[in-house]
Write a protein that holds these residues in place. Structure first.
Motif, PDB file in Angstrom:
ATOM      1  N   PRO A  43       0.755  -1.295  -0.026  1.00 36.48           N
ATOM      2  CA  PRO A  43      -0.078  -0.089  -0.161  1.00 36.48           C
ATOM      3  C   PRO A  43       0.760   1.348   0.069  1.00 36.48           C
ATOM      4  N   GLU A  44       1.994   1.385   0.612  1.00 38.34           N
ATOM      5  CA  GLU A  44       2.858   2.396   0.740  1.00 38.34           C
ATOM      6  C   GLU A  44       3.362   2.714  -0.720  1.00 38.34           C
ATOM      7  N   SER A  47       0.691   4.308  -2.747  1.00 40.57           N
ATOM      8  CA  SER A  47       0.577   5.794  -2.208  1.00 40.57           C
ATOM      9  C   SER A  47       1.763   6.387  -2.988  1.00 40.57           C
ATOM     10  N   ALA A  50       0.331   6.944  -6.395  1.00 41.78           N
ATOM     11  CA  ALA A  50      -0.926   7.933  -6.152  1.00 41.78           C
ATOM     12  C   ALA A  50      -0.415   9.260  -6.346  1.00 41.78           C
ATOM     13  N   GLY A  51       0.549   9.634  -5.536  1.00 44.63           N
ATOM     14  CA  GLY A  51       1.206  10.987  -5.275  1.00 44.63           C
ATOM     15  C   GLY A  51       1.751  11.489  -6.455  1.00 44.63           C
ATOM     16  N   ASP A  54      -1.006  12.155  -9.155  1.00 37.55           N
ATOM     17  CA  ASP A  54      -1.957  13.518  -8.707  1.00 37.55           C
ATOM     18  C   ASP A  54      -0.967  14.716  -9.102  1.00 37.55           C
TER      19      ASP A  54
END
Length: 75
Positions: A43-44, A47, A50-51, A54
């Motif tokens: 999950p990290e 993340s 995703a960053g 984004d």
């Protein structure tokens, strides 16, 4: 120094977007490959991805808004 024409200014702003648009496709390919693999993803790690996506989206939106503003100003 000669001033850029309106067309050159708008095209320059659009060309600034080109690499980020290509990177959107590259990121989608990475995500498709991750989704098709049989292994789980930390999950990290997701993340971090995703960053990055984004930040890419924010950059694209700002550059697009700039290019469209130039185009509208010279209609």
């Amino acid at each position: 120094m000669a001033q850029q024409s309106t067309t050159e200014t708008v095209w320059s702003a659009l060309i600034d977007i080109e690499d980020d648009v290509a990177n959107v496709r590259r990121w989608s390919q990475v995500l498709y490959a991750m989704g098709a693999s049989g292994s789980s993803v930390d999950p990290e790690a997701l993340s971090v991805i995703a960053g990055a996506v984004d930040a890419l989206a924010e950059r694209l939106q700002a550059r697009w808004d700039h290019a469209m503003g130039l185009a509208r100003a010279h209609r």
